[in-house]
Scaffold this active site. Structure first.
Site, short mmCIF file in Angstrom:
data_model
loop_
_atom_site.label_atom_id
_atom_site.label_comp_id
_atom_site.label_asym_id
_atom_site.label_seq_id
_atom_site.Cartn_x
_atom_site.Cartn_y
_atom_site.Cartn_z
CG ASP A 35 -1.59 -6.71 -3.14
OD1 ASP A 35 -2.47 -5.98 -3.66
OD2 ASP A 35 -1.48 -6.86 -1.93
CG HIS A 36 -4.59 -3.81 -7.07
ND1 HIS A 36 -5.32 -4.90 -6.66
CD2 HIS A 36 -5.12 -2.74 -6.45
CE1 HIS A 36 -6.27 -4.50 -5.83
NE2 HIS A 36 -6.17 -3.18 -5.68
CG HIS A 98 -4.37 -4.52 -0.34
ND1 HIS A 98 -3.92 -5.11 -1.50
CD2 HIS A 98 -5.65 -4.16 -0.58
CE1 HIS A 98 -4.88 -5.11 -2.40
NE2 HIS A 98 -5.94 -4.53 -1.87
#
Length: 174
Positions: A35-36, A98
């Protein structure tokens, strides 16, 4: 090795199908789910602040913290992401990935080590305790919306963004 970034399916069923397909060709230690958003400096600082400060480490628990609220607010529009965003929306783009990763960091017990497997296990313990809502409860407890035009000339509404259909009902707020 295989690296997979969100969204990991569009529903529990499609995520499970994707997981089964991946497992048919790769072992779990060859699959890297990323997950960036976890690369953001503020998010990376959560474990250091939580577990590196003895006072916070000792008091960061249910005896001292009654409520935690996570807000992910952006001042940008979808910019060049309209093609992706209009299929995903805020729920798939921000919440299931996120926000849940941040909740994991905030709510997990201190892992026995900071290896990827121990961190994942600690987060999964948190995730397994979260309440799963049925459709009726979702309607009663969640609000979805779409951002409108801002005060500034450059602040377009979602449906005024390039490549967003004018009749889109896509959620940009959850």
């Amino acid at each position: 090795r295989l690296m997979v970034e969100k969204p990991f399916g569009t529903s529990y069923k499609t995520a499970e199908e994707l997981q089964n397909q991946l497992e048919s060709g790769f072992s779990d230690d060859q699959i890297f789910r990323i997950d960036h958003y976890l690369g953001k400096e503020m998010v990376q600082n959560i474990p250091a602040v939580r577990f590196g400060n003895p006072i916070l480490d000792a008091t960061w628990n249910k005896n001292y913290i009654k409520n935690v609220q996570v807000t992910l607010a952006e001042q940008l529009g979808v910019e060049e992401r309209a093609g992706y965003y209009n299929t995903a929306g805020a729920l798939l783009d921000m919440i299931q990935n996120h926000a849940f990763q941040i909740v994991g960091w905030l709510a997990m017990e201190k892992p026995s080590s900071f290896s990827d497997t121990d961190i994942r296990a600690a987060k999964n313990t948190v995730f397994s305790k979260l309440k799963m809502y049925d459709e009726r409860e979702v309607v009663a407890n969640f609000v979805r919306g779409q951002y409108g035009r801002g005060r500034e000339v450059w602040q377009k509404s979602y449906t005024e963004e390039p490549n967003v259909p004018a009749d889109s009902k896509n959620d940009t707020y959850v």
